[in-house]
Design a protein around this motif. Structure first.
Motif, PDB file in Angstrom:
ATOM      1  N   GLY A 305       0.787  -1.226   0.000  1.00 55.91           N
ATOM      2  CA  GLY A 305       0.000   0.000   0.000  1.00 55.91           C
ATOM      3  C   GLY A 305       0.814   1.269   0.000  1.00 55.91           C
ATOM      4  O   GLY A 305       0.231   2.368   0.028  1.00 55.91           O
ATOM      5  N   ARG A 306       2.153   1.196  -0.035  1.00 54.32           N
ATOM      6  CA  ARG A 306       3.008   2.383  -0.025  1.00 54.32           C
ATOM      7  C   ARG A 306       3.546   2.637  -1.426  1.00 54.32           C
ATOM      8  O   ARG A 306       3.641   1.742  -2.262  1.00 54.32           O
ATOM      9  CB  ARG A 306       4.171   2.187   0.957  1.00 54.32           C
ATOM     10  N   GLU A 307       3.921   3.882  -1.681  1.00 47.36           N
ATOM     11  CA  GLU A 307       4.401   4.261  -3.006  1.00 47.36           C
ATOM     12  C   GLU A 307       5.822   3.739  -3.223  1.00 47.36           C
ATOM     13  O   GLU A 307       6.678   3.805  -2.330  1.00 47.36           O
ATOM     14  CB  GLU A 307       4.378   5.776  -3.173  1.00 47.36           C
ATOM     15  N   VAL A 308       6.056   3.261  -4.409  1.00 50.53           N
ATOM     16  CA  VAL A 308       7.362   2.730  -4.801  1.00 50.53           C
ATOM     17  C   VAL A 308       7.867   3.550  -5.979  1.00 50.53           C
ATOM     18  O   VAL A 308       7.116   3.831  -6.913  1.00 50.53           O
ATOM     19  CB  VAL A 308       7.276   1.243  -5.187  1.00 50.53           C
ATOM     20  N   THR A 309       9.122   3.923  -5.927  1.00 49.71           N
ATOM     21  CA  THR A 309       9.742   4.693  -7.010  1.00 49.71           C
ATOM     22  C   THR A 309      10.755   3.814  -7.734  1.00 49.71           C
ATOM     23  O   THR A 309      11.649   3.236  -7.098  1.00 49.71           O
ATOM     24  CB  THR A 309      10.441   5.949  -6.474  1.00 49.71           C
ATOM     25  N   VAL A 310      10.607   3.743  -9.037  1.00 50.86           N
ATOM     26  CA  VAL A 310      11.524   2.967  -9.872  1.00 50.86           C
ATOM     27  C   VAL A 310      12.219   3.932 -10.821  1.00 50.86           C
ATOM     28  O   VAL A 310      11.556   4.643 -11.583  1.00 50.86           O
ATOM     29  CB  VAL A 310      10.787   1.870 -10.660  1.00 50.86           C
ATOM     30  N   SER A 311      13.539   3.940 -10.771  1.00 54.14           N
ATOM     31  CA  SER A 311      14.330   4.804 -11.640  1.00 54.14           C
ATOM     32  C   SER A 311      15.220   3.939 -12.518  1.00 54.14           C
ATOM     33  O   SER A 311      15.958   3.082 -12.020  1.00 54.14           O
ATOM     34  CB  SER A 311      15.186   5.762 -10.801  1.00 54.14           C
ATOM     35  N   VAL A 312      15.144   4.166 -13.828  1.00 53.44           N
ATOM     36  CA  VAL A 312      15.932   3.403 -14.793  1.00 53.44           C
ATOM     37  C   VAL A 312      16.680   4.391 -15.675  1.00 53.44           C
ATOM     38  O   VAL A 312      16.073   5.221 -16.347  1.00 53.44           O
ATOM     39  CB  VAL A 312      15.047   2.484 -15.658  1.00 53.44           C
ATOM     40  N   ARG A 313      18.009   4.274 -15.665  1.00 51.93           N
ATOM     41  CA  ARG A 313      18.865   5.100 -16.531  1.00 51.93           C
ATOM     42  C   ARG A 313      19.789   4.162 -17.287  1.00 51.93           C
ATOM     43  O   ARG A 313      20.485   3.336 -16.667  1.00 51.93           O
ATOM     44  CB  ARG A 313      19.681   6.106 -15.710  1.00 51.93           C
ATOM     45  N   ALA A 314      19.802   4.303 -18.596  1.00 56.31           N
ATOM     46  CA  ALA A 314      20.609   3.387 -19.418  1.00 56.31           C
ATOM     47  C   ALA A 314      21.182   4.140 -20.597  1.00 56.31           C
ATOM     48  O   ALA A 314      20.493   4.944 -21.237  1.00 56.31           O
ATOM     49  CB  ALA A 314      19.758   2.213 -19.895  1.00 56.31           C
ATOM     50  N   ALA A 315      22.449   3.879 -20.868  1.00 59.18           N
ATOM     51  CA  ALA A 315      23.121   4.481 -22.018  1.00 59.18           C
ATOM     52  C   ALA A 315      24.338   3.634 -22.347  1.00 59.18           C
ATOM     53  O   ALA A 315      25.012   3.127 -21.438  1.00 59.18           O
ATOM     54  CB  ALA A 315      23.538   5.922 -21.732  1.00 59.18           C
ATOM     55  N   PRO A 316      24.639   3.453 -23.622  1.00 63.64           N
ATOM     56  CA  PRO A 316      25.826   2.675 -23.992  1.00 63.64           C
ATOM     57  C   PRO A 316      27.090   3.294 -23.403  1.00 63.64           C
ATOM     58  O   PRO A 316      27.299   4.497 -23.468  1.00 63.64           O
ATOM     59  CB  PRO A 316      25.828   2.749 -25.521  1.00 63.64           C
ATOM     60  N   GLY A 317      27.910   2.453 -22.824  1.00 66.99           N
ATOM     61  CA  GLY A 317      29.135   2.924 -22.195  1.00 66.99           C
ATOM     62  C   GLY A 317      28.960   3.250 -20.731  1.00 66.99           C
ATOM     63  O   GLY A 317      29.841   2.959 -19.913  1.00 66.99           O
ATOM     64  N   ASP A 318      27.832   3.875 -20.371  1.00 62.77           N
ATOM     65  CA  ASP A 318      27.576   4.212 -18.965  1.00 62.77           C
ATOM     66  C   ASP A 318      26.943   3.060 -18.207  1.00 62.77           C
ATOM     67  O   ASP A 318      26.981   3.043 -16.971  1.00 62.77           O
ATOM     68  CB  ASP A 318      26.664   5.443 -18.876  1.00 62.77           C
ATOM     69  N   GLY A 319      26.352   2.134 -18.920  1.00 66.05           N
ATOM     70  CA  GLY A 319      25.715   1.001 -18.270  1.00 66.05           C
ATOM     71  C   GLY A 319      24.260   1.265 -17.946  1.00 66.05           C
ATOM     72  O   GLY A 319      23.676   2.290 -18.318  1.00 66.05           O
ATOM     73  N   VAL A 320      23.661   0.321 -17.244  1.00 68.87           N
ATOM     74  CA  VAL A 320      22.256   0.403 -16.837  1.00 68.87           C
ATOM     75  C   VAL A 320      22.221   0.546 -15.319  1.00 68.87           C
ATOM     76  O   VAL A 320      22.759  -0.296 -14.602  1.00 68.87           O
ATOM     77  CB  VAL A 320      21.474  -0.858 -17.276  1.00 68.87           C
ATOM     78  N   THR A 321      21.615   1.613 -14.850  1.00 67.99           N
ATOM     79  CA  THR A 321      21.498   1.867 -13.415  1.00 67.99           C
ATOM     80  C   THR A 321      20.026   1.834 -13.033  1.00 67.99           C
ATOM     81  O   THR A 321      19.202   2.533 -13.643  1.00 67.99           O
ATOM     82  CB  THR A 321      22.104   3.224 -13.035  1.00 67.99           C
ATOM     83  N   GLU A 323      17.389   2.046  -9.681  1.00 67.22           N
ATOM     84  CA  GLU A 323      17.188   2.358  -8.270  1.00 67.22           C
ATOM     85  C   GLU A 323      15.714   2.179  -7.936  1.00 67.22           C
ATOM     86  O   GLU A 323      14.841   2.684  -8.653  1.00 67.22           O
ATOM     87  CB  GLU A 323      17.638   3.784  -7.950  1.00 67.22           C
ATOM     88  N   ILE A 324      15.443   1.479  -6.869  1.00 68.35           N
ATOM     89  CA  ILE A 324      14.069   1.239  -6.413  1.00 68.35           C
ATOM     90  C   ILE A 324      13.989   1.678  -4.954  1.00 68.35           C
ATOM     91  O   ILE A 324      14.760   1.205  -4.111  1.00 68.35           O
ATOM     92  CB  ILE A 324      13.678  -0.239  -6.558  1.00 68.35           C
ATOM     93  N   HIS A 325      13.057   2.598  -4.681  1.00 66.46           N
ATOM     94  CA  HIS A 325      12.856   3.112  -3.330  1.00 66.46           C
ATOM     95  C   HIS A 325      11.451   2.757  -2.857  1.00 66.46           C
ATOM     96  O   HIS A 325      10.482   2.878  -3.619  1.00 66.46           O
ATOM     97  CB  HIS A 325      13.027   4.645  -3.298  1.00 66.46           C
ATOM     98  N   ASN A 326      11.364   2.356  -1.630  1.00 69.24           N
ATOM     99  CA  ASN A 326      10.059   2.174  -0.988  1.00 69.24           C
ATOM    100  C   ASN A 326      10.244   2.415   0.513  1.00 69.24           C
ATOM    101  O   ASN A 326      11.367   2.313   1.033  1.00 69.24           O
ATOM    102  CB  ASN A 326       9.511   0.764  -1.252  1.00 69.24           C
ATOM    103  N   PRO A 327       9.179   2.763   1.205  1.00 73.71           N
ATOM    104  CA  PRO A 327       9.294   2.996   2.662  1.00 73.71           C
ATOM    105  C   PRO A 327       9.928   1.797   3.349  1.00 73.71           C
ATOM    106  O   PRO A 327       9.596   0.644   3.065  1.00 73.71           O
ATOM    107  CB  PRO A 327       7.851   3.220   3.102  1.00 73.71           C
ATOM    108  N   TYR A 328      10.864   2.072   4.246  1.00 77.37           N
ATOM    109  CA  TYR A 328      11.583   1.005   4.929  1.00 77.37           C
ATOM    110  C   TYR A 328      10.643   0.257   5.864  1.00 77.37           C
ATOM    111  O   TYR A 328       9.970   0.872   6.692  1.00 77.37           O
ATOM    112  CB  TYR A 328      12.753   1.583   5.719  1.00 77.37           C
ATOM    113  N   PRO A 329      10.541  -1.060   5.740  1.00 80.14           N
ATOM    114  CA  PRO A 329       9.603  -1.809   6.572  1.00 80.14           C
ATOM    115  C   PRO A 329      10.107  -1.947   7.999  1.00 80.14           C
ATOM    116  O   PRO A 329      11.292  -1.782   8.281  1.00 80.14           O
ATOM    117  CB  PRO A 329       9.533  -3.174   5.887  1.00 80.14           C
ATOM    118  N   ALA A 330       9.179  -2.238   8.889  1.00 83.63           N
ATOM    119  CA  ALA A 330       9.572  -2.544  10.267  1.00 83.63           C
ATOM    120  C   ALA A 330      10.364  -3.841  10.295  1.00 83.63           C
ATOM    121  O   ALA A 330      10.234  -4.691   9.424  1.00 83.63           O
ATOM    122  CB  ALA A 330       8.332  -2.651  11.159  1.00 83.63           C
TER     123      ALA A 330
END
Length: 379
Positions: A305-321, A323-330
């Motif tokens: 039920g919490r918001e999740v952020t997915v970040s995708v950055r990709a470019a030849p030579g720089d690679g594929v990065t 990042e996935i963020h979500n509220p830290y669980p108990a």
């Protein structure tokens, strides 16, 4: 079937036997041996020379017959040498040894059987011994070399079979890891909607129908994927040089994956900074897809039920990065969840195999972050 090399060898051996038989004839005429013994000598020598063509089929039998006849017929000495070479090249030493002993005693028996033949001089005797030793050594060398080549070929074949078996097992293990990600994702969707149906039995019929449809589709796809991976793991075929037929996702499938999660009720925000991805590495694309899939599955498990952020950055030579963020669980939120932590271990292994790296843990903002970098060569 005999090869051309074997045929040439047989011709050379036959000519050698005939040549020594002619030399014996010339020597017999020079020593004025009686016509009858000389004729008998030549007949026996000729028969032994013809037997050279059968030496490969019956090497021991031919050697015994040639040795016995050479006691009387000096013209059979060439065929006897060929027979000795054949036995040395094709039979083990335990079979060769008695024949060598018999051939060594043959000249002494000849003195008793053929008193008309003059005794050989010491120089001729030493020459004959040296010739027989050379023939014997040559045959043993040929056998040792042939056995070495056979053993080497056997080792190469065994190593090839081992590499094929290892490649097949590695492929099956890779498919099993793929299916862990797929089934975990689908079953988590199924669990999410089944829980929603359980908690909201009074929901609108449209919502219940939509949730039931997602449950049905997820269960069906999970069964299909499970049936396929079981079939692949059971199949006794070499798939070491083929990628698994399913699943074969790429980077371009990540937006669809995010949309499926949104359709299932998750709050997912996608930060997409990757263009012209069709030319990217297939292996990196598949690994990136699995990272996002596992990250969404973990977020659904630990931060429902919490918001999740997915970040995708990709470019030849720089690679594929990614990042996935979500509220830290108990700390206690994952204690009762089956398989907790296994997915991250699998992702770490996948990233390492692809030449990348994976980091995960809490951030200063209180979120849980999953960050993966995968190489993307420029060529």
């Amino acid at each position: 079937m005999r090869t051309n090399r074997a045929r040439v060898g047989d011709v050379v051996c036959f000519l050698l036997a005939v040549g020594l038989m002619v030399l014996a004839l010339v020597d017999g005429l020079a020593q004025h041996i009686a016509p009858v013994p000389l004729t008998a000598d030549l007949v026996l020598g000729g028969l032994c020379s013809l037997g050279v063509w059968l030496r490969r089929r019956w090497p021991v039998g031919f050697a015994v017959i040639a040795g016995v006849l050479s006691v009387y017929a000096t013209s059979a000495s060439g065929a006897a040498l060929v027979a000795l070479f054949t036995v040395a090249a094709h039979r083990r030493f335990a079979v060769l040894a008695p024949i060598v002993v018999g051939y060594a005693l043959a000249p002494f028996v000849t003195l008793l059987v053929r008193p008309d033949v003059p005794v050989a001089s010491w120089s001729d005797t030493l020459l004959g011994v040296a010739l027989a030793a050379a023939v014997l050594a040559s045959g043993m060398f040929v056998r040792a070399r042939r056995q070495s080549l056979r053993e080497r070929a056997g080792r190469v074949e065994a190593e090839q079979e081992l590499r094929v078996a290892e490649a097949r097992q590695g492929e099956r293990n890779r498919i099993a890891r793929e299916m862990h990600d797929v089934l975990a994702h689908r079953l988590s969707l199924l669990s999410l909607h089944a829980g929603a149906l359980e908690l909201r039995p009074d929901a609108a019929p449209e919502e219940i129908a939509r949730a039931a449809g997602v449950v049905r589709d997820s269960a069906y796809q999970a069964l299909e994927d499970l049936r396929e991976v079981i079939g692949v793991l059971r199949a006794d075929v070499d798939r070491s040089d083929e990628p698994p037929e399913r699943p074969q996702p790429t980077l371009t499938d990540i937006p669809d994956l995010v949309e499926q999660s949104r359709h299932a009720g998750m709050q997912v925000r996608l930060d997409w900074q990757a263009d012209a991805l069709s030319a990217g590495s297939a292996g990196a694309g598949r690994s990136a897809y699995r990272v996002v899939q596992e990250g969404l599955t973990n977020a659904r498990k630990h931060a429902p039920g919490r918001e999740v952020t997915v970040s995708v950055r990709a470019a030849p030579g720089d690679g594929v990065t990614i990042e996935i963020h979500n509220p830290y669980p108990a700390e206690s939120s994952s204690a009762d969840i089956p398989g907790s932590g296994v997915g991250l271990i699998g992702l770490t292994e996948r990233a390492a195999l692809a030449g990348g790296r994976l980091e995960h843990g809490p951030t200063s903002a209180g979120d849980f972050q999953l960050r993966v970098w995968l190489p993307w060569p420029t060529h």
